[in-house]
Design an enzyme around this catalytic site. Structure first.
Site, PDB file in Angstrom:
ATOM      1  N   PHE A  50      -2.077  -0.150   0.676  1.00 13.06           N
ATOM      2  CA  PHE A  50      -1.770  -1.362  -0.083  1.00 13.06           C
ATOM      3  C   PHE A  50      -2.101  -2.583   0.756  1.00 13.06           C
ATOM      4  CE2 PHE A  50       1.230  -3.941  -2.832  1.00 13.06           C
ATOM      5  CZ  PHE A  50       0.488  -3.748  -3.987  1.00 13.06           C
ATOM      6  N   GLY A  51      -3.327  -2.565   1.296  1.00 15.85           N
ATOM      7  CA  GLY A  51      -3.837  -3.722   2.032  1.00 15.85           C
ATOM      8  C   GLY A  51      -4.739  -4.515   1.096  1.00 15.85           C
ATOM      9  N   THR A  52      -5.831  -5.057   1.640  1.00 18.94           N
ATOM     10  CA  THR A  52      -6.734  -5.881   0.834  1.00 18.94           C
ATOM     11  C   THR A  52      -7.192  -5.140  -0.419  1.00 18.94           C
ATOM     12  OG1 THR A  52      -7.502  -6.884   2.885  1.00 18.94           O
ATOM     13  CG2 THR A  52      -8.898  -7.188   0.960  1.00 18.94           C
ATOM     14  N   GLY A 104      -6.213  -2.021  -1.725  1.00 19.67           N
ATOM     15  CA  GLY A 104      -5.149  -1.435  -2.550  1.00 19.67           C
ATOM     16  C   GLY A 104      -4.493  -2.479  -3.447  1.00 19.67           C
ATOM     17  N   ARG A 108       1.752   3.027   5.145  1.00 22.21           N
ATOM     18  CA  ARG A 108       2.170   3.606   6.425  1.00 22.21           C
ATOM     19  C   ARG A 108       3.590   3.169   6.762  1.00 22.21           C
ATOM     20  NH1 ARG A 108      -2.285   2.400  10.542  1.00 22.21           N
ATOM     21  NH2 ARG A 108      -1.913   0.429   9.529  1.00 22.21           N
ATOM     22  N   LYS A 115     -15.355   4.269   3.949  1.00 27.35           N
ATOM     23  CA  LYS A 115     -16.685   4.724   4.416  1.00 27.35           C
ATOM     24  C   LYS A 115     -16.606   5.577   5.670  1.00 27.35           C
ATOM     25  CE  LYS A 115     -16.285   0.218   5.902  1.00 27.35           C
ATOM     26  NZ  LYS A 115     -16.175  -1.086   5.284  1.00 27.35           N
ATOM     27  N   GLY A 154     -19.873  -2.733  -0.975  1.00 29.87           N
ATOM     28  CA  GLY A 154     -18.769  -3.335  -1.739  1.00 29.87           C
ATOM     29  C   GLY A 154     -19.011  -3.455  -3.227  1.00 29.87           C
ATOM     30  N   LYS A 166     -22.422   3.514   6.326  1.00 25.08           N
ATOM     31  CA  LYS A 166     -22.845   3.310   4.937  1.00 25.08           C
ATOM     32  C   LYS A 166     -24.246   3.911   4.709  1.00 25.08           C
ATOM     33  CE  LYS A 166     -20.126  -0.912   4.674  1.00 25.08           C
ATOM     34  NZ  LYS A 166     -20.191  -2.353   4.976  1.00 25.08           N
ATOM     35  N   GLY A 215     -14.617  -7.617   0.218  1.00 24.39           N
ATOM     36  CA  GLY A 215     -13.663  -8.525  -0.405  1.00 24.39           C
ATOM     37  C   GLY A 215     -12.773  -7.782  -1.387  1.00 24.39           C
TER      38      GLY A 215
HETATM   39  N1  LIG Z   1     -11.553  -4.966   2.838  1.00 25.21           N
HETATM   40  C1  LIG Z   1     -12.737  -4.814   2.235  1.00 25.21           C
HETATM   41  O1  LIG Z   1     -13.353  -5.764   1.766  1.00 25.21           O
HETATM   42  C2  LIG Z   1     -13.321  -3.424   2.113  1.00 25.21           C
HETATM   43  C3  LIG Z   1     -14.563  -3.272   1.460  1.00 25.21           C
HETATM   44  C4  LIG Z   1     -15.090  -1.990   1.287  1.00 25.21           C
HETATM   45  C5  LIG Z   1     -14.396  -0.903   1.782  1.00 25.21           C
HETATM   46  N2  LIG Z   1     -13.218  -1.084   2.436  1.00 25.21           N
HETATM   47  C6  LIG Z   1     -12.491   0.112   2.927  1.00 25.21           C
HETATM   48  O2  LIG Z   1     -11.278   0.228   2.176  1.00 25.21           O
HETATM   49  C7  LIG Z   1     -10.258   0.798   2.996  1.00 25.21           C
HETATM   50  C8  LIG Z   1      -9.055  -0.154   2.997  1.00 25.21           C
HETATM   51  O3  LIG Z   1      -9.456  -1.386   3.553  1.00 25.21           O
HETATM   52  P1  LIG Z   1      -8.473  -2.646   3.568  1.00 25.21           P
HETATM   53  O4  LIG Z   1      -9.302  -3.798   3.985  1.00 25.21           O
HETATM   54  O5  LIG Z   1      -7.706  -2.701   2.300  1.00 25.21           O
HETATM   55  O6  LIG Z   1      -7.492  -2.241   4.774  1.00 25.21           O
HETATM   56  P2  LIG Z   1      -6.107  -2.909   5.163  1.00 25.21           P
HETATM   57  O7  LIG Z   1      -5.981  -4.243   4.538  1.00 25.21           O
HETATM   58  O8  LIG Z   1      -5.967  -2.764   6.627  1.00 25.21           O
HETATM   59  O9  LIG Z   1      -5.020  -1.953   4.454  1.00 25.21           O
HETATM   60  C9  LIG Z   1      -4.890  -0.620   4.794  1.00 25.21           C
HETATM   61  C10 LIG Z   1      -3.712  -0.033   4.034  1.00 25.21           C
HETATM   62  O10 LIG Z   1      -3.676   1.373   4.305  1.00 25.21           O
HETATM   63  C11 LIG Z   1      -2.353   1.741   4.697  1.00 25.21           C
HETATM   64  N3  LIG Z   1      -2.469   2.852   5.643  1.00 25.21           N
HETATM   65  C12 LIG Z   1      -3.169   2.885   6.801  1.00 25.21           C
HETATM   66  N4  LIG Z   1      -3.029   4.084   7.390  1.00 25.21           N
HETATM   67  C13 LIG Z   1      -2.228   4.818   6.583  1.00 25.21           C
HETATM   68  C14 LIG Z   1      -1.697   6.128   6.649  1.00 25.21           C
HETATM   69  N5  LIG Z   1      -1.956   6.926   7.668  1.00 25.21           N
HETATM   70  N6  LIG Z   1      -0.907   6.555   5.643  1.00 25.21           N
HETATM   71  C15 LIG Z   1      -0.624   5.738   4.600  1.00 25.21           C
HETATM   72  N7  LIG Z   1      -1.098   4.482   4.476  1.00 25.21           N
HETATM   73  C16 LIG Z   1      -1.884   4.029   5.469  1.00 25.21           C
HETATM   74  C17 LIG Z   1      -1.749   0.503   5.333  1.00 25.21           C
HETATM   75  O11 LIG Z   1      -0.337   0.606   5.234  1.00 25.21           O
HETATM   76  P3  LIG Z   1       0.630  -0.589   5.764  1.00 25.21           P
HETATM   77  O12 LIG Z   1       0.487  -1.663   4.728  1.00 25.21           O
HETATM   78  O13 LIG Z   1       1.992   0.021   5.749  1.00 25.21           O
HETATM   79  O14 LIG Z   1       0.122  -0.971   7.105  1.00 25.21           O
HETATM   80  C18 LIG Z   1      -2.348  -0.598   4.453  1.00 25.21           C
HETATM   81  O15 LIG Z   1      -1.555  -0.797   3.303  1.00 25.21           O
HETATM   82  C19 LIG Z   1     -10.876   1.006   4.381  1.00 25.21           C
HETATM   83  O16 LIG Z   1     -11.281   2.341   4.506  1.00 25.21           O
HETATM   84  C20 LIG Z   1     -12.074   0.063   4.378  1.00 25.21           C
HETATM   85  O17 LIG Z   1     -13.120   0.497   5.214  1.00 25.21           O
HETATM   86  C21 LIG Z   1     -12.659  -2.312   2.611  1.00 25.21           C
END
Ligand SMILES: NC(=O)c1ccc[n+]([C@@H]2O[C@H](COP(=O)([O-])OP(=O)(O)OC[C@H]3O[C@@H](n4cnc5c(N)ncnc54)[C@H](OP(=O)(O)O)[C@@H]3O)[C@@H](O)[C@H]2O)c1
Length: 327
Positions: free
Chosen positions: A11-13, A15, A45, A104, A133, A204, A302
């Protein structure tokens, strides 16, 4: 109206983007997709973190609670790193659940295994968000590969690197200054290693290779070079000659059937399909036998670009499930 239950892992960016889109579009999806989508659980987490935009009842740190949701149809996987993401995705599939991932790092390594497993269990895996993306490169490739052969892929697959190279040229700035600027603007992580070292683009590229060719080159045979050694003097010199530095991820099928791949900076001229790609954009140029060269361009990351293609993956799954069977 069919009610369907989905879960979000992470539930980060990304989620939070999925959560927002599904809730915002819930009424529309009833009409357009014919389902009422209910987000049944969200895995994180750290359950003690305050989460203002989702009810605390939905939040868990126990994956078993996700698997125990009756009739769970889809898991949106948006956590970080190879594990436990792979283990969770595999277990969801074994439970008869579709998986849609943005991860990825996990998918470049385990994508082919997960897709094989999904076939075995009669479910689907969506991974559009893993690569470029919001650019619909996976869907487009799946479509054109039905008729065309893709023999060469060149991509700008990391928006941070492309932003830095663009700013170095257009503003005449040094690498370190643009990196700081990118961090302030949220285009680069506090730890930018994966972006500027080429590792993110490499992952990628491996996903695209698996899709286009059904295989990847041996990872240790791929030269992966980042953009950290490029100086503003080099950029200026190139500009004076009408050339631009681009960070290109490249894989092609040799005549011997072997894959050759590399990731690194290249000097390209105006005739190159990636010459005009500026800023944080991503692009993928596909050389195909019938279409010729097809270039897709758009936002590579994003919250909403990424989350929306994940929800689109889900809509595609629903469409496939309800498609009429022709004999
Ligand atoms: N951000 C982008 O624009 C983007 C674009 C394409 C792909 N992605 C991919 O999408 C995925 C998520 O990216 P994000 O930017 O959303 O990351 P993020 O903001 O760091 O959020 C990660 C989330 O995953 C949770 N988490 C991490 N490890 C965990 C575990 N072992 N068990 C349960 N929950 C766990 C974290 O929980 P907590 O909240 O409790 O810390 C957090 O809610 C990544 O694999 C990234 O490469 C991201």
């Amino acid at each position: 109206m069919a009610a369907v239950k989905v879960a979000i892992l992470g539930f980060g960016t990304v989620g939070q983007g999925i959560y927002h889109i599904i809730n915002e579009k819930r009424e529309q999806f009833k009409e357009t997709l014919g389902v009422d989508i209910e987000i049944a659980k969200i895995l994180v987490r750290d359950v003690t973190k305050p989460r203002s935009n989702a009810s605390q009842d939905l939040i868990t740190d126990n994956f078993e609670e996700i698997l125990a949701i009756p009739d769970l149809q889809v898991v949106f996987e948006a956590i970080v790193g190879e594990e436990p993401a792979f283990k969770y995705s595999a277990r969801a599939i074994e439970n008869g659940c579709n998986v849609i991932t943005a991860n990825k790092v996990m998918f470049s390594k385990h994508g082919l295994v997960l897709q094989e497993k999904a076939k075995q269990y009669g479910v689907q895996v969506g991974y559009e968000a893993t690569t470029a993306g919001g650019v619909p490169v996976i869907k487009t490739m799946q479509n054109i590969l039905r008729v065309n052969d893709v023999h060469h892929i060149q991509g700008i697959l990391n928006g941070t690197s492309n932003y830095i190279l663009t700013q170095m040229r257009s503003e005449g700035l040094a690498f370190d200054d643009v990196l700081k600027d990118a961090q302030n603007l949220g285009y680069a992580e506090a730890d930018p290693y994966n972006d500027i070292s080429g590792q993110d683009a490499f992952r990628k590229l491996m996903i695209l290779s698996a899709l286009a060719f059904g295989k990847q080159p041996r990872w240790e045979d791929v030269d992966v070079i980042g953009i950290t050694e490029i100086t503003s003097e080099q950029v200026e010199e190139a500009s004076a000659k009408g050339l631009r530095y681009r960070h290109v991820a490249d894989v092609q099928l040799g005549e011997d059937g072997e894959l050759v791949a590399k990731v690194g900076p290249e000097l390209v001229g105006p005739e190159h399909p990636l010459y005009s790609i500026e800023g944080v954009n991503n692009a993928v140029a596909l050389d195909t036998n019938y279409i010729g060269t097809l270039t897709l361009i758009g936002p590579g990351a994003g919250m909403f670009p990424t989350a929306s293609v994940m929800v689109e993956d889900y809509a595609d799954m629903l469409a496939k499930q309800t498609a009429p069977v022709t004999i």
